[in-house]
Design a protein around this motif. Structure first.
Motif, PDB file in Angstrom:
ATOM      1  N   LYS A  69      25.042  40.076  -0.296  1.00 51.68           N
ATOM      2  CA  LYS A  69      25.283  38.766  -0.875  1.00 51.68           C
ATOM      3  C   LYS A  69      26.217  37.926  -0.021  1.00 51.68           C
ATOM      4  CE  LYS A  69      24.424  40.078  -5.626  1.00 51.68           C
ATOM      5  NZ  LYS A  69      24.997  40.306  -6.939  1.00 51.68           N
ATOM      6  N   SER A  70      27.091  38.536   0.749  1.00 58.00           N
ATOM      7  CA  SER A  70      28.010  37.769   1.565  1.00 58.00           C
ATOM      8  C   SER A  70      27.255  37.163   2.744  1.00 58.00           C
ATOM      9  CB  SER A  70      29.158  38.644   2.051  1.00 58.00           C
ATOM     10  OG  SER A  70      28.672  39.647   2.894  1.00 58.00           O
ATOM     11  N   ARG A  71      27.420  35.859   2.894  1.00 58.75           N
ATOM     12  CA  ARG A  71      26.705  35.144   3.955  1.00 58.75           C
ATOM     13  C   ARG A  71      27.711  34.435   4.836  1.00 58.75           C
ATOM     14  NH1 ARG A  71      23.101  31.240   1.081  1.00 58.75           N
ATOM     15  NH2 ARG A  71      22.453  30.761   3.185  1.00 58.75           N
ATOM     16  N   ASP A  75      25.929  29.284   7.287  1.00 56.27           N
ATOM     17  CA  ASP A  75      24.672  29.348   6.541  1.00 56.27           C
ATOM     18  C   ASP A  75      24.827  28.758   5.146  1.00 56.27           C
ATOM     19  OD1 ASP A  75      23.469  30.568   8.723  1.00 56.27           O
ATOM     20  OD2 ASP A  75      23.898  32.589   7.976  1.00 56.27           O
ATOM     21  N   VAL A  76      25.971  29.040   4.525  1.00 58.53           N
ATOM     22  CA  VAL A  76      26.244  28.472   3.204  1.00 58.53           C
ATOM     23  C   VAL A  76      26.332  26.955   3.301  1.00 58.53           C
ATOM     24  CG1 VAL A  76      27.954  28.372   1.336  1.00 58.53           C
ATOM     25  CG2 VAL A  76      27.416  30.559   2.413  1.00 58.53           C
TER      26      VAL A  76
END
Length: 152
Positions: A69-71, A75-76
């Protein structure tokens, strides 16, 4: 002169070769591995916390999903600005891109690629002529090059 060929065979040893011996060796190697794996999987499936019996998740699957889940921050930011471009307009997204770069200079190296992505998305949403009207000198005019380089 008569030559008589006498062929002598060496006596075969009963040990060391043969299909039964190979099968036994394979089984001797595979069986402990399978027992260890099945025991490990059985232990991880047991609900040791005593809580809800519905939550039967292994520890490894929880770790993997948390890591997946960590991006990356760029990208976010790219995804957030693309949504903003669709909901509002490319000008607002470019303004917020510039503000984010000013607030977090570590994102500056991704500014050109994000602006190009915004340019391509603007062409898809608004067409090339209207998308070009939103161009600003953000990140060395990468938005404009994204608009110009997109082939619909």
């Amino acid at each position: 002169m008569t030559h008589s060929a006498t062929y002598t065979q060496k006596p075969r040893r009963a040990r060391g070769r043969g299909p039964a011996r190979r099968a036994a060796r394979t089984l001797a190697f595979v069986l402990p591995v399978m027992l260890v794996l099945s025991g490990t999987l059985a232990v991880t499936r047991v609900n040791w916390s005593g809580g809800s019996s519905d939550s039967v998740l292994t520890a490894s699957s929880q770790d993997v999903s948390a890591r997946a889940k960590s991006r990356a921050p760029q990208d976010v930011l790219r995804d957030r600005l693309l949504v903003e471009l669709q909901e509002k307009d490319p000008g607002t997204a470019l303004t917020h891109l510039q503000q984010e770069i000013d607030q977090r200079p570590s994102l500056a190296k991704y500014c050109m690629s994000i602006a190009k992505s915004l340019g391509r998305a603007a062409v898809q949403a608004y067409g090339p002529a209207r998308a070009q009207s939103y161009a600003r000198p953000v990140c060395d005019t990468s938005f404009a090059s994204g608009v110009a380089g997109f082939r619909a």
